[in-house]
Design an enzyme around this catalytic site. Structure first.
Site, PDB file in Angstrom:
ATOM      1  N   SER A 114       0.823  -1.214   0.000  1.00 19.23           N
ATOM      2  CA  SER A 114       0.000   0.000   0.000  1.00 19.23           C
ATOM      3  C   SER A 114       0.860   1.268   0.000  1.00 19.23           C
ATOM      4  CB  SER A 114      -0.887   0.004   1.251  1.00 19.23           C
ATOM      5  OG  SER A 114      -1.494   1.264   1.425  1.00 19.23           O
ATOM      6  N   TYR A 138      -2.059   5.551  -4.465  1.00 16.72           N
ATOM      7  CA  TYR A 138      -3.066   6.597  -4.279  1.00 16.72           C
ATOM      8  C   TYR A 138      -2.498   7.857  -4.920  1.00 16.72           C
ATOM      9  CZ  TYR A 138      -6.069   4.002  -1.050  1.00 16.72           C
ATOM     10  OH  TYR A 138      -6.949   3.102  -0.500  1.00 16.72           O
ATOM     11  N   THR A 164      -5.668   2.501  -7.199  1.00 16.11           N
ATOM     12  CA  THR A 164      -6.947   2.336  -6.499  1.00 16.11           C
ATOM     13  C   THR A 164      -7.850   3.518  -6.818  1.00 16.11           C
ATOM     14  OG1 THR A 164      -5.904   1.049  -4.768  1.00 16.11           O
ATOM     15  CG2 THR A 164      -8.015   2.066  -4.218  1.00 16.11           C
ATOM     16  N   LYS A 257      -7.886  -0.891  -9.504  1.00 18.17           N
ATOM     17  CA  LYS A 257      -8.538  -1.581  -8.379  1.00 18.17           C
ATOM     18  C   LYS A 257      -9.750  -0.797  -7.896  1.00 18.17           C
ATOM     19  CE  LYS A 257      -7.473  -3.355  -3.726  1.00 18.17           C
ATOM     20  NZ  LYS A 257      -8.101  -2.426  -2.796  1.00 18.17           N
ATOM     21  N   HIS A 281     -13.417  -2.510  -1.889  1.00 13.11           N
ATOM     22  CA  HIS A 281     -12.506  -2.045  -0.840  1.00 13.11           C
ATOM     23  C   HIS A 281     -12.834  -2.713   0.513  1.00 13.11           C
ATOM     24  CE1 HIS A 281      -9.462   1.295  -0.527  1.00 13.11           C
ATOM     25  NE2 HIS A 281      -9.538   0.925   0.735  1.00 13.11           N
TER      26      HIS A 281
HETATM   27  C1  LIG Z   1      -7.196  -2.344   7.166  1.00  9.24           C
HETATM   28  C2  LIG Z   1      -7.339  -2.235   5.687  1.00  9.24           C
HETATM   29  C3  LIG Z   1      -6.548  -1.340   5.000  1.00  9.24           C
HETATM   30  C4  LIG Z   1      -6.669  -1.241   3.609  1.00  9.24           C
HETATM   31  N1  LIG Z   1      -5.828  -0.394   2.948  1.00  9.24           N
HETATM   32  C5  LIG Z   1      -5.895  -0.344   1.593  1.00  9.24           C
HETATM   33  C6  LIG Z   1      -4.971   0.468   0.869  1.00  9.24           C
HETATM   34  O1  LIG Z   1      -4.108   1.106   1.440  1.00  9.24           O
HETATM   35  N2  LIG Z   1      -5.106   0.507  -0.475  1.00  9.24           N
HETATM   36  C7  LIG Z   1      -6.066  -0.205  -1.150  1.00  9.24           C
HETATM   37  O2  LIG Z   1      -6.150  -0.142  -2.376  1.00  9.24           O
HETATM   38  N3  LIG Z   1      -6.919  -1.003  -0.486  1.00  9.24           N
HETATM   39  C8  LIG Z   1      -6.855  -1.093   0.867  1.00  9.24           C
HETATM   40  N4  LIG Z   1      -7.709  -1.924   1.529  1.00  9.24           N
HETATM   41  C9  LIG Z   1      -8.648  -2.784   0.778  1.00  9.24           C
HETATM   42  C10 LIG Z   1      -8.002  -4.139   0.458  1.00  9.24           C
HETATM   43  O3  LIG Z   1      -6.981  -3.993  -0.500  1.00  9.24           O
HETATM   44  C11 LIG Z   1      -9.011  -5.147  -0.094  1.00  9.24           C
HETATM   45  O4  LIG Z   1      -9.700  -4.581  -1.184  1.00  9.24           O
HETATM   46  C12 LIG Z   1     -10.010  -5.666   0.937  1.00  9.24           C
HETATM   47  O5  LIG Z   1      -9.437  -5.728   2.219  1.00  9.24           O
HETATM   48  C13 LIG Z   1     -10.509  -7.047   0.530  1.00  9.24           C
HETATM   49  O6  LIG Z   1     -11.438  -7.546   1.417  1.00  9.24           O
HETATM   50  P1  LIG Z   1     -11.115  -8.585   2.615  1.00  9.24           P
HETATM   51  O7  LIG Z   1     -10.432  -7.800   3.693  1.00  9.24           O
HETATM   52  O8  LIG Z   1     -12.470  -9.057   3.008  1.00  9.24           O
HETATM   53  O9  LIG Z   1     -10.235  -9.684   2.051  1.00  9.24           O
HETATM   54  C14 LIG Z   1      -7.625  -2.032   2.916  1.00  9.24           C
HETATM   55  C15 LIG Z   1      -8.414  -2.927   3.626  1.00  9.24           C
HETATM   56  C16 LIG Z   1      -8.280  -3.047   4.989  1.00  9.24           C
HETATM   57  C17 LIG Z   1      -9.144  -4.055   5.714  1.00  9.24           C
HETATM   58  C1  LIG Z   2      -8.133   5.240   2.307  1.00 10.38           C
HETATM   59  C2  LIG Z   2      -7.364   5.305   3.556  1.00 10.38           C
HETATM   60  C3  LIG Z   2      -6.062   4.605   3.581  1.00 10.38           C
HETATM   61  C4  LIG Z   2      -5.958   3.138   3.590  1.00 10.38           C
HETATM   62  C5  LIG Z   2      -7.127   2.412   3.047  1.00 10.38           C
HETATM   63  O1  LIG Z   2      -7.274   2.249   1.865  1.00 10.38           O
HETATM   64  C6  LIG Z   2      -8.095   1.858   3.950  1.00 10.38           C
HETATM   65  O2  LIG Z   2      -7.985   2.040   5.166  1.00 10.38           O
HETATM   66  O3  LIG Z   2      -9.057   1.204   3.475  1.00 10.38           O
END
Ligand SMILES: Cc1cc2nc3c(=O)[nH]c(=O)nc-3n(C[C@H](O)[C@H](O)[C@H](O)COP(=O)(O)O)c2cc1C
Ligand SMILES: CCCCC(=O)C(=O)O
Length: 400
Positions: A114, A138, A164, A257, A281
């Site tokens: 990330s 981002y 994303t 994404k 997400h």
């Molecule tokens: C704590 C957390 C932080 C995340 N941070 C990002 C991120 O920085 N960038 C991004 O594209 N998606 C982020 N996501 C989304 C994940 O890439 C992903 O799409 C999602 O967690 C998939 O679902 P799952 O947790 O049920 O497997 C985040 C998700 C979580 C739970």
């Molecule tokens: C958008 C905020 C930063 C990280 C992220 O993608 C998330 O927490 O889901």
């Protein structure tokens, strides 16, 4: 298993990791990792949608050996699974992103780092050597900062840029508002330095307003420093032209994404992306949207119905489809492959593994996923991921 030596912890499924991670994490960190947006309907739906899909097993098909090797962007993964980008992993374990990247390498699957990493992208690359890594981007209002991130990811050997597109503004995560989420003082957004970025420890809305970083501050921004940060720093003006711009400044494959409709999947292909990542997400942005697994069949069908021919070879342009959201069982992966996914990503389970046992915890989580997928394949009568077909599943509206 190293984690079982750690406090008598004997997980037998991914939910066990989640339960133990909850005990070990601070309220703020657990709230940030686990929560979805608003009423969390979409968060729950991401799981429930898998339960509505039925498997149609075939028998007498020699499943004594199962092949999971998968080709991805010209590389090989030891299974059709990759690590989704999740921010601020040092909230889960002191080794954070480095431990995750090493674990992914050990298991032989790609890791997506990330932008919001608590370890510099170069350090993650160095510590995980030849492992396959993608960089999740981002786009910041400071465009030069964004360009620098891409250049650094290229120089450090990342193999793709994952843009994303579902965060034009921060989703409303109420756990973060209740817990006044911020980064603890010993952690930073390590891909940036304080001098150029000004907010490597996140920032409260008032601070952001004071230092002139702009933004339209609402109630959420006064309660969650992450919300204030995102809403004042990220570029909410992205369009499809942003993909063209990105492709003009990097030779790396670009993955988009956050695609959730056939219309946007077709547009993404027109703009020449290497893969779309079907995702909501993890239910953290717009509450009320369908689960990715629900929209996957219509996206697959739209792309198949309107093939685009590559001008030179007159071959259909192949844009890969990746999917994530609520994947907690090997059989979920099998269902996603049957409905047209080339790769399936996991987000939170990796964080739970990290919280329970650092690098070894993530290795154990990914190994459990592999074991479950292998068994699901055998029981469904399929001995190679390349042979998984649409006939392997039945959707609720389809006749038995
Ligand atoms: C704590 C957390 C932080 C995340 N941070 C990002 C991120 O920085 N960038 C991004 O594209 N998606 C982020 N996501 C989304 C994940 O890439 C992903 O799409 C999602 O967690 C998939 O679902 P799952 O947790 O049920 O497997 C985040 C998700 C979580 C739970
Ligand atoms: C958008 C905020 C930063 C990280 C992220 O993608 C998330 O927490 O889901």
């Amino acid at each position: 298993m190293a984690v079982s030596a750690n406090g008598g912890f004997h997980p037998i499924n991914l939910d066990d990791y989640e339960a133990t991670a909850k005990e070990r994490l601070t309220t703020q960190a657990h709230g940030y990792f686990s929560s979805g947006a608003n009423d969390q309907w979409t968060l729950r739906e991401n799981r429930e949608a898998f339960n509505r899909i039925r498997l149609r097993p075939r028998v007498l098909n020699d499943v004594s050996k199962v092949n999971l090797n998968t080709s991805i962007l010209g590389h090989t993964s030891t299974m059709p699974v990759l690590v989704a980008p999740t921010g601020m992993q040092k909230l889960a374990h002191p080794e954070g992103e480095t431990a995750t990247a090493r674990a992914a390498r050990e298991v032989g699957v790609p890791m997506t780092l990330s932008t919001m990493s608590t370890t510099p992208l170069e350090e993650v690359a160095e510590s995980s050597g030849k492992g396959l890594r993608f960089f999740q981007l981002y786009v910041f209002q400071q465009r030069e900062l964004t360009v620098q991130l891409i250049k650094r990811a290229e120089a450090a050997g990342y193999s793709a840029i994952v843009l994303t597109v579902d965060v034009p503004a921060m989703g409303r995560r109420e756990a973060d508002l209740r817990n006044h989420f911020t980064l603890p003082p010993h952690l930073t957004l390590a891909n940036f330095d304080e001098e150029t970025h000004g907010a490597t420890r996140l920032c409260g809305a008032r601070e952001a307003a004071r230092d002139g970083s702009g933004g339209d501050f609402g109630l959420a921004d006064t309660k969650s420093a992450l919300s204030a940060y995102v809403n004042s720093m990220y570029d909410g003006s992205l369009t499809w032209k942003t993909i063209d711009w990105l492709k003009s400044i990097t030779a790396l494959p670009v993955i988009v994404k956050g695609i959730m409709t056939p219309e946007d999947a077709l547009l993404a292909r027109e703009h020449g992306v290497s893969a779309i990542w079907v995702s909501n997400h993890g239910g953290r942005q717009l509450d009320g949207v369908d689960a990715p697994i629900t929209v996957l069949p219509s996206i697959k069908q739209a792309l198949a119905e309107k093939p685009v021919m590559e001008s030179h070879f007159r071959m259909p342009t192949r844009m890969a489809i990746w999917v994530d959201g609520g994947v907690r069982r090997g059989s979920d992966i099998l269902k996603a492959l049957a409905l047209g996914a080339d790769m399936v990503a996991v987000g939170r389970p990796v964080l739970w593994g990290l919280a329970c046992g650092g690098q070894q915890g993530v290795v154990d989580v990914l190994s459990m996923i592999r074991e479950e997928l292998t068994l699901a394949m055998k029981l469904a009568g399929c001995n190679d991921v390349k042979k998984v077909s649409r006939q392997l599943v039945r959707l609720a509206h389809e006749p038995v």
